[in-house]
Design a protein around this motif. Structure first.
Motif, short mmCIF file in Angstrom:
data_model
loop_
_atom_site.label_atom_id
_atom_site.label_comp_id
_atom_site.label_asym_id
_atom_site.label_seq_id
_atom_site.Cartn_x
_atom_site.Cartn_y
_atom_site.Cartn_z
N ARG A 15 -39.97 52.99 30.98
CA ARG A 15 -40.85 52.68 29.85
C ARG A 15 -41.99 53.69 29.76
N GLU A 16 -42.56 54.07 30.91
CA GLU A 16 -43.64 55.05 30.92
C GLU A 16 -43.13 56.42 30.49
N GLY A 17 -41.94 56.79 30.97
CA GLY A 17 -41.35 58.05 30.56
C GLY A 17 -41.10 58.08 29.06
N LYS A 22 -42.23 60.02 23.70
CA LYS A 22 -42.45 59.71 22.28
C LYS A 22 -43.77 60.30 21.78
N ALA A 23 -44.74 60.45 22.68
CA ALA A 23 -46.05 60.98 22.30
C ALA A 23 -45.99 62.44 21.85
N MET A 24 -44.90 63.14 22.18
CA MET A 24 -44.77 64.53 21.76
C MET A 24 -44.44 64.66 20.28
N GLY A 25 -43.94 63.59 19.67
CA GLY A 25 -43.54 63.65 18.28
C GLY A 25 -42.06 63.97 18.12
N GLU A 26 -41.62 64.09 16.87
CA GLU A 26 -40.20 64.27 16.57
C GLU A 26 -39.70 65.66 16.93
N GLY A 27 -38.38 65.74 17.12
CA GLY A 27 -37.75 67.03 17.33
C GLY A 27 -36.52 66.97 18.21
N TYR A 36 -34.34 59.25 23.55
CA TYR A 36 -34.91 59.42 24.88
C TYR A 36 -33.83 59.38 25.95
N MET A 37 -32.92 58.41 25.83
CA MET A 37 -31.84 58.29 26.80
C MET A 37 -30.88 59.48 26.71
N SER A 38 -30.72 60.04 25.51
CA SER A 38 -29.88 61.21 25.33
C SER A 38 -30.42 62.40 26.12
#
Length: 243
Positions: A15-17, A22-27, A36-38
């Motif tokens: 969850r922390e990861g 996610k805080a980096m934004g899209e891309g 994220y799991m990908s």
């Protein structure tokens, strides 16, 4: 009890990861749990380690790591090994920047990190001007690697080295989230950029997914630094249009 605690710790770590990712934004992938799991799967199965991206000597044996090397002509191999920079890069001042420890998207800073308006304006104006300077050989399009945002590509009329086929003719782009960027460079120029502190390899560079010279450029801290970064993008364009 130990097993339960271990499972809870693992869930908390995931969850922390995910929050940090996610805080980096899209891309690069879907901006959700599946995305994220990908990238976690890519990290476990094909990506190079975090510290491999700044290790010297990575380009010494391209025949082992460069996708398309066997299909490339001698001229294409020679181009990949030579420099397209007009002059040696200066050593970047200050502590070395580093990308965040995720495979994709690869970013230096979070999307909410403050950006200097003057630096951003100068950087984006100079970057967008590259499309005019190199209009004979390049065209703008949606980034094939980031899945959104503007990127510069070689035109279909320009011969493409087999080494660059995984990147779908994409040369470079800047991330609107933090102003870091990516560029496909010759191996010699990628080594120069990394050794002088201006960037680092993508963690998938050297796999079937991405050109071995695909390099992250760090966020410019000053208007003066944007000048050096634009010269690096120019070297990438000159390499890619060499065929």
């Amino acid at each position: 009890m130990g097993s339960t605690l271990s499972s809870k710790q693992k869930d908390t770590g995931l969850r922390e990861g995910y929050r940090q990712w996610k805080a980096m934004g899209e891309g690069g992938t879907a901006h959700n749990w599946a995305g994220y799991m990908s990238q976690l799967s890519a990290e476990k199965t094909m990506a190079f380690d975090v510290d491999d991206t700044i290790k010297p000597g990575f380009y010494d044996k391209p025949e082992k790591l460069a996708t398309g090397w066997r299909k490339a002509t001698e001229e294409q191999r020679a181009n990949a090994r030579k420099s397209f920079l007009k002059e040696p890069l200066p050593v970047r001042p200050g502590p070395r920047a580093r990308a965040k420890p995720f495979v994709y998207p690869q970013r230096e800073r979070n999307a909410d990190h403050p950006q200097d308006p003057a630096v951003k304006q100068a950087y984006m104006d100079a970057f967008n001007n590259l499309g005019q300077v190199y209009a004979e050989w390049t065209e703008w399009g949606i980034s094939a690697l980031e899945k959104h945002g503007q990127a510069l590509f070689t035109k279909r009329s320009i011969p493409l080295t087999p080494l660059a086929r995984p990147t779908s003719r994409e040369i470079c782009h800047i991330h609107g989230t933090d102003l870091s960027g990516h560029v496909t460079l010759s191996f010699k120029d990628a080594e120069e950029v990394i050794s002088k502190g201006w960037g680092e390899r993508h963690r998938l560079a050297g796999t079937d997914w991405i050109h071995l010279g695909y390099t992250l450029l760090y966020v410019p801290n000053t208007v003066e630094e944007t000048d050096t970064l634009i010269k690096i993008y120019q070297a990438g364009i000159d390499y890619m249009k060499s065929g």
